[in-house]
Design a protein around this motif. Structure first.
Motif, PDB file in Angstrom:
ATOM      1  N   ALA A  81      38.011  36.712 -14.628  1.00  0.00           N
ATOM      2  CA  ALA A  81      38.715  35.859 -13.670  1.00  0.00           C
ATOM      3  C   ALA A  81      39.552  34.803 -14.390  1.00  0.00           C
ATOM      4  O   ALA A  81      40.723  34.570 -14.052  1.00  0.00           O
ATOM      5  N   VAL A  82      38.940  34.158 -15.389  1.00  0.00           N
ATOM      6  CA  VAL A  82      39.663  33.141 -16.163  1.00  0.00           C
ATOM      7  C   VAL A  82      40.838  33.780 -16.905  1.00  0.00           C
ATOM      8  O   VAL A  82      41.940  33.214 -16.959  1.00  0.00           O
ATOM      9  N   ILE A  85      43.763  34.480 -14.551  1.00  0.00           N
ATOM     10  CA  ILE A  85      44.486  33.242 -14.231  1.00  0.00           C
ATOM     11  C   ILE A  85      45.385  32.842 -15.400  1.00  0.00           C
ATOM     12  O   ILE A  85      46.561  32.496 -15.219  1.00  0.00           O
ATOM     13  N   ALA A  86      44.834  32.911 -16.613  1.00  0.00           N
ATOM     14  CA  ALA A  86      45.605  32.544 -17.802  1.00  0.00           C
ATOM     15  C   ALA A  86      46.812  33.468 -17.987  1.00  0.00           C
ATOM     16  O   ALA A  86      47.912  33.016 -18.336  1.00  0.00           O
ATOM     17  N   ASN A  88      48.417  35.120 -15.633  1.00  0.00           N
ATOM     18  CA  ASN A  88      49.412  34.815 -14.600  1.00  0.00           C
ATOM     19  C   ASN A  88      50.253  33.601 -14.984  1.00  0.00           C
ATOM     20  O   ASN A  88      51.467  33.581 -14.770  1.00  0.00           O
ATOM     21  N   ILE A  89      49.614  32.595 -15.579  1.00  0.00           N
ATOM     22  CA  ILE A  89      50.351  31.413 -16.027  1.00  0.00           C
ATOM     23  C   ILE A  89      51.320  31.791 -17.158  1.00  0.00           C
ATOM     24  O   ILE A  89      52.488  31.391 -17.166  1.00  0.00           O
ATOM     25  N   TYR A 113      47.803  40.738 -13.702  1.00  0.00           N
ATOM     26  CA  TYR A 113      48.240  39.717 -14.644  1.00  0.00           C
ATOM     27  C   TYR A 113      49.469  38.944 -14.193  1.00  0.00           C
ATOM     28  O   TYR A 113      49.731  37.865 -14.724  1.00  0.00           O
ATOM     29  N   ILE A 116      51.034  37.042  -8.983  1.00  0.00           N
ATOM     30  CA  ILE A 116      51.275  35.713  -8.397  1.00  0.00           C
ATOM     31  C   ILE A 116      52.612  35.133  -8.859  1.00  0.00           C
ATOM     32  O   ILE A 116      53.413  34.687  -8.031  1.00  0.00           O
TER      33      ILE A 116
END
Length: 390
Positions: A81-82, A85-86, A88-89, A113, A116
């Protein structure tokens, strides 16, 4: 003033060079560069795929991507999960920097990945359905996720498209799904091809009938089924040799590879069945073989190896699963069999006994390749699709 080129990011979670990467390489090499600017994103530069992209002059960037797998370990789930998120950023800034117009993901993992940032930046997201999942809950999650985030679903076969359409409404299906067959450039495939001797595997004798199986060494590909077939009494005393080309993709497949080796030894097939590992020059090997047996035990969306069999004038025998019946018309350009060692053995025996009378099958296979699975058609269909959604 010339029109602005459409920049397309193709995301691949591996730099290894298997069938899917071979097809992607063809696409980015031959797409119209006056209208499109392809950029391939890889997780590392270690594999042959990276080398071939660079050799072909394709813009390639490296972005580390974790390899996700199904797990029930809560710590791994949290780490995934982390990581997502990383990623996607990270991709948010990459998409902005590269000024991408369209993003194409070849698996659902890649879409996790960057779905979003694609939405936030209003970039067009394409998710390809290149495999058929083996669990209903996996199909459901992928279909719903793709329905929510993707602007277009490209399915490589009608069978593969059902992994999406069975779980979404008719309105969503009509708007988003398109079937575009993966194809092969016959002219390029046979250009400068040199027959590769089989001496490194065995000493070929006159009258030997050589079968090849190509694919990652993994249970789903069914190599054990082929070994069982060759061990049958009707084939055991025939001068049939089998070459298993491919390597393990994941460490968990080591056990399956050992199972194959044990089965070869238990049936005294050491002089008949050969594990060749990964081979770069598969085309040259296929010039020296008589038949391809592709025997996945579950749905295979659209295996490139069937098209390579058609192009190399090998007789193709394949299990009747996934999108394979969309490629082979049984008895016309190849042979379809049930997922059974008996059925495979029977068909191998038939082809072996009639090998000098199957010229028409080979001719028809080449017609099917040229008329239905030409790379030119695939590229044209994709270019129309890209222009339409952009």
């Amino acid at each position: 003033m010339p029109a602005k080129r459409i920049k397309i990011l193709y995301i691949s979670r591996t730099s290894k060079f298997t069938g899917a990467e071979n097809i992607l390489l063809d696409i980015v090499k031959y797409i119209d560069k006056k209208a499109f600017h392809p950029v391939v994103v890889l997780p590392d530069s270690k594999g042959l795929f990276y080398e071939k992209l660079i050799q072909s002059g394709i813009d390639t960037i490296i972005v580390k991507m974790p390899f996700l797998r199904v797990t029930y370990n809560p710590f791994l789930i949290l780490w995934f999960a982390v990581s997502i998120i990383a990623e996607n950023i990270a991709f948010l800034f990459i998409i902005i920097r590269l000024r991408a117009d369209i993003i194409t993901c070849h698996t659902i993992q890649e879409a996790f990945y960057l779905s979003i940032p694609a939405k936030l930046l209003r970039k067009k997201l394409i998710i390809c359905f290149k495999n058929i999942l083996n669990k209903k809950w996996k199909k459901y999650i992928r279909a719903k996720f793709a329905g929510l985030f993707a602007d277009k679903i490209i399915a490589v076969s009608k069978k593969a498209s059902k992994d999406f359409t069975d779980f979404n409404t008719e309105r969503v299906n009509k708007a988003k799904v398109e079937v575009v067959y993966d194809c092969l450039d016959y002219g390029e495939y046979v250009k400068n091809i040199c027959q590769k001797p089989l001496d490194k595997f065995f000493k070929k004798k006159n009258g030997d009938f050589v079968i090849v199986n190509i694919g990652n060494i993994t249970e789903l590909k069914g190599q054990v089924l082929l070994v069982k077939s060759v061990a049958k009494e009707k084939l055991k005393d025939k001068n049939i040799r089998v070459i298993l080309i491919g390597d393990i993709y994941d460490s968990k497949d080591l056990i399956y590879r050992e199972k194959i080796i044990e089965m070869i030894k238990a049936n005294n097939l050491e002089d008949k069945v050969f594990l060749a590992g990964y081979q770069e020059n598969v085309r040259g090997i296929l010039k020296s073989t008589d038949a391809i047996v592709h025997c996945p035990i579950i749905d295979d969306a659209l295996p490139r190896v069937v098209l390579e069999g058609f192009a190399s004038r090998n007789i193709v025998i394949a299990t009747k699963v996934g999108g394979i019946p969309e490629m082979i018309t049984d008895g016309y350009d190849g042979f379809l069999v049930e997922v059974s060692s008996d059925a495979i053995a029977d068909k191998i025996y038939y082809v072996y006994k009639n090998r000098y009378n199957l010229k028409k099958i080979k001719e028809n296979a080449l017609k099917t390749l040229i008329n239905k699975f030409s790379l030119k058609k695939q590229i044209n269909d994709l270019e129309i699709l890209y222009k339409h959604i952009n």
